[in-house]
Design an enzyme around this catalytic site. Structure first.
Site, short mmCIF file in Angstrom:
data_model
loop_
_atom_site.label_atom_id
_atom_site.label_comp_id
_atom_site.label_asym_id
_atom_site.label_seq_id
_atom_site.Cartn_x
_atom_site.Cartn_y
_atom_site.Cartn_z
CE LYS A 182 0.32 -2.14 -0.51
NZ LYS A 182 -0.92 -2.93 -0.43
NE ARG A 189 3.75 -7.69 0.86
CZ ARG A 189 3.28 -6.97 -0.17
NH1 ARG A 189 3.99 -5.98 -0.65
NH2 ARG A 189 2.12 -7.25 -0.66
NE ARG A 208 -5.19 -5.32 -8.25
CZ ARG A 208 -4.45 -5.30 -7.16
NH1 ARG A 208 -3.89 -4.19 -6.75
NH2 ARG A 208 -4.27 -6.40 -6.46
NE ARG A 229 -1.61 -8.15 -8.67
CZ ARG A 229 -1.29 -7.47 -7.58
NH1 ARG A 229 -1.15 -6.15 -7.64
NH2 ARG A 229 -1.11 -8.08 -6.43
NE ARG A 243 -2.42 -10.31 -2.74
CZ ARG A 243 -3.11 -9.74 -3.72
NH1 ARG A 243 -3.83 -10.49 -4.54
NH2 ARG A 243 -3.06 -8.46 -3.91
P1 AP5 Z 1 -4.54 -0.86 -5.57
O1 AP5 Z 1 -4.17 0.57 -5.56
O2 AP5 Z 1 -4.07 -1.69 -6.72
O3 AP5 Z 1 -4.21 -1.55 -4.17
P2 AP5 Z 1 -2.83 -2.01 -3.52
O4 AP5 Z 1 -2.88 -1.61 -2.09
O5 AP5 Z 1 -1.68 -1.54 -4.34
O6 AP5 Z 1 -3.07 -3.56 -3.64
P3 AP5 Z 1 -2.11 -4.74 -4.07
O7 AP5 Z 1 -3.00 -5.93 -4.22
O8 AP5 Z 1 -1.27 -4.39 -5.25
O9 AP5 Z 1 -1.25 -4.88 -2.81
P4 AP5 Z 1 -0.48 -6.11 -2.39
O10 AP5 Z 1 0.30 -5.53 -1.29
O11 AP5 Z 1 -1.26 -7.33 -2.08
O12 AP5 Z 1 0.25 -6.52 -3.74
P5 AP5 Z 1 1.73 -6.35 -4.26
O13 AP5 Z 1 1.65 -6.10 -5.70
O14 AP5 Z 1 2.52 -5.41 -3.41
O15 AP5 Z 1 -6.14 -0.93 -5.47
C1 AP5 Z 1 -6.81 -2.19 -5.52
C2 AP5 Z 1 -8.11 -2.01 -6.34
O16 AP5 Z 1 -9.01 -1.17 -5.62
C3 AP5 Z 1 -7.90 -1.36 -7.71
O17 AP5 Z 1 -8.78 -1.93 -8.61
C4 AP5 Z 1 -8.27 0.12 -7.46
O18 AP5 Z 1 -8.79 0.72 -8.63
C5 AP5 Z 1 -9.33 0.00 -6.38
N1 AP5 Z 1 -9.31 1.10 -5.42
C6 AP5 Z 1 -8.22 1.78 -4.95
N2 AP5 Z 1 -8.60 2.70 -4.06
C7 AP5 Z 1 -9.94 2.58 -3.93
C8 AP5 Z 1 -10.93 3.24 -3.13
N3 AP5 Z 1 -10.60 4.23 -2.29
N4 AP5 Z 1 -12.23 2.83 -3.24
C9 AP5 Z 1 -12.57 1.83 -4.11
N5 AP5 Z 1 -11.69 1.19 -4.90
C10 AP5 Z 1 -10.39 1.53 -4.79
O19 AP5 Z 1 2.32 -7.80 -3.97
C11 AP5 Z 1 1.86 -8.93 -4.67
C12 AP5 Z 1 2.67 -10.14 -4.26
O20 AP5 Z 1 4.07 -9.94 -4.57
C13 AP5 Z 1 2.65 -10.47 -2.76
O21 AP5 Z 1 1.53 -11.25 -2.40
C14 AP5 Z 1 3.99 -11.23 -2.61
O22 AP5 Z 1 3.89 -12.55 -3.08
C15 AP5 Z 1 4.92 -10.48 -3.53
N6 AP5 Z 1 5.61 -9.35 -2.85
C16 AP5 Z 1 5.51 -8.03 -3.17
N7 AP5 Z 1 6.29 -7.30 -2.36
C17 AP5 Z 1 6.91 -8.17 -1.52
C18 AP5 Z 1 7.82 -8.02 -0.44
N8 AP5 Z 1 8.27 -6.81 -0.06
N9 AP5 Z 1 8.22 -9.13 0.22
C19 AP5 Z 1 7.78 -10.35 -0.15
N10 AP5 Z 1 6.91 -10.58 -1.16
C20 AP5 Z 1 6.47 -9.49 -1.83
#
Ligand code: AP5
Length: 232
Positions: A13, A87, A126, A159, A170
């Site tokens: 994402k 979410r 990552r 991270r 997660r």
């Molecule tokens: P990346 O693009 O970073 O993936 P992502 O989908 O953004 O993954 P996240 O881990 O950031 O999502 P998340 O939803 O768990 O975390 P968030 O920060 O929102 O890609 C991942 C890796 O893969 C990278 O190294 C990239 O280079 C690689 N990659 C990408 N595409 C690829 C491909 N096609 N092939 C191979 N490799 C690839 O949330 C974190 C925490 O914050 C949550 O757990 C929660 O505690 C809190 N939080 C955030 N939002 C909320 C909310 N709305 N409500 C409640 N808690 C929340």
């Protein structure tokens, strides 16, 4: 356009949202990035957030909704790409209410589909830039200079919630609390939902997403042109 991008942790994402925002002139609002900035601020709220984020659990709805509402209000008029928010059903309903008040409805929900088994390797490998948040991967998306951000030159970081154990939590939170959000949008026809295959290289996924968003942008332009003609 006002667009939401949904997908499991590690679906890509953040990687794709940055590219889409640049290509289509949208503001990229990542709830994860916003919450992590708060987390590292040393404030009381930051300490509270750490307990949820590092455990792989969702931050309570009322906290996230309040934090995101300000950022959304500031950006919604100029085009918005929401990544990681909403979410839960409660967050989706709060977003609907806010956009309704602003008379700026959601136009597209993009779902990036990746099987659970693929996300663990992506997440554990990552690394990201502490300044611009650009994500890299030790195998799939390497920086030009080993360990340093292509844009900022800063040393890349891992991270604290990117461990195998936390990813499983997660993922469980995603299936239990976020998957129903997709049904919420599809079921009542609240916004067009488009599922995109998130497997393959980052560039392959980008090409699929560009196509979907490009088509939506074209439909919007045609709609606006028709509106102007009708008014004339
Ligand atoms: P990346 O693009 O970073 O993936 P992502 O989908 O953004 O993954 P996240 O881990 O950031 O999502 P998340 O939803 O768990 O975390 P968030 O920060 O929102 O890609 C991942 C890796 O893969 C990278 O190294 C990239 O280079 C690689 N990659 C990408 N595409 C690829 C491909 N096609 N092939 C191979 N490799 C690839 O949330 C974190 C925490 O914050 C949550 O757990 C929660 O505690 C809190 N939080 C955030 N939002 C909320 C909310 N709305 N409500 C409640 N808690 C929340």
């Amino acid at each position: 356009m006002r667009v939401v991008i949904i997908g499991p942790p590690g679906a890509g994402k953040g990687t794709q949202a940055k590219r889409l925002a640049e290509r289509f002139g949208l503001s990229h609002l990542s709830s994860g990035d916003i919450l992590r900035t708060q987390k590292s601020s040393g404030s009381e709220l930051g300490k509270k957030l750490r307990t949820y984020i590092d455990a792989g659990a969702l931050v309570p709805d009322e906290v996230v909704v309040a934090i995101m509402a300000g950022a959304i209000a500031a950006q919604a008029k100029d085009g918005l790409l929401l990544d990681g928010f909403p979410r839960t059903l409660a967050q989706a309903q709060a977003l609907d209410r806010q956009l309704e008040q602003l008379c700026l409805p959601l136009e597209l929900v993009l779902v990036v589909d990746v099987p659970d088994e693929a996300v663990v390797e992506r997440i554990v490998g990552r690394r990201s830039c502490p300044k611009c948040k650009r994500p890299y991967h030790v195998k799939y998306l390497r920086p030009r200079n080993d360990g340093r951000c292509d844009d900022c030159g800063l040393e890349l970081q891992q991270r604290s919630d990117d461990t195998e154990e936390t990813v499983k939590k997660r993922l469980a939170a995603y299936h239990a609390q976020t998957a129903p959000v997709i049904e919420y949008y599809t079921g009542a026809g609240r916004a067009p939902v488009v599922k995109v295959d998130g497997r393959g290289s980052p560039d392959e996924v980008t090409a699929r997403l560009f196509e979907v968003l490009g088509a939506q942008a074209q439909r919007k332009r045609r709609g606006q042109a028709t509106e102007v003609t009708a008014r004339d």
